[in-house]
Motif scaffolding. Structure first.
Motif: not given
Ligand SMILES: Nc1nc2c(c(=O)[nH]1)N=C(CO)CN2
Length: 156
Positions: A5, A38-39, A126, A129-130
């Motif tokens: 990540y 992510s966004r 974020p 999100d993932l």
């Protein structure tokens, strides 16, 4: 295959397009696969001053070691004119390894997991999100986000 990540941040220049372009650079690399992002978020600077940041988190699979990935990220940062005049100075592009498998690393070049990620809404939101169910050593994302809810962050 390793799973990493990556935290992406920028608060100088055309931050959104710099982040988008850096993602293309990562996706184009022959040793990087399955890149997801992510966004994008706008966030107030934490532990620094200057313009708001654009932040995101990406997940990728790679055959590179954590150190080889770090060096690739540094090379991409340099392509966008990243300078390091002082600690936490505004930057065109910051690419940090947040997590690399379950690796714990305290070498001179690299600390894993990233030592401050659990205190930063611009990473945790974020990341959620993932990987909404991921649990860090310090707690769940919901618990950690509750502890940094005073940090200004909004979806872009
Ligand atoms: N909101 C926000 N604040 C920061 C950021 C960042 O990416 N976003 N990066 C920093 C240096 O790593 C210092 N402070």
């Amino acid at each position: 295959m390793n799973i990493a990540y990556i935290g992406l941040g920028s608060n100088l220049g055309e931050s959104r397009s710099i982040l988008q372009q850096a993602l293309v650079n990562l996706a184009d690399h022959p040793s990087i696969h399955q890149l997801e992002c992510s966004r994008f978020y706008r966030s107030s600077p934490v532990d620094s001053s200057g313009p708001d940041y654009v932040n995101a988190v990406a997940r990728l699979e790679t055959s590179l070691s954590s150190l080889a990935l770090l060096h690739l990220l540094q090379e991409i940062e340099n392509r966008y004119g990243r300078e390091r005049p002082y600690i936490n100075a505004p930057r065109t592009l910051d690419l940090d390894i947040l997590l690399f498998n379950d690796e714990i690393n305290h070498s001179a070049e690299l600390t894993l997991p990233h030592p401050r990620m659990h205190q930063r809404a611009f990473v945790l939101l974020p990341l959620q999100d993932l990987a909404p169910d991921i649990v860090l050593a310090q707690g769940t994302l919901d618990t950690l986000l509750e502890q940094c809810k005073d940090q200004g962050i909004e979806l872009l």
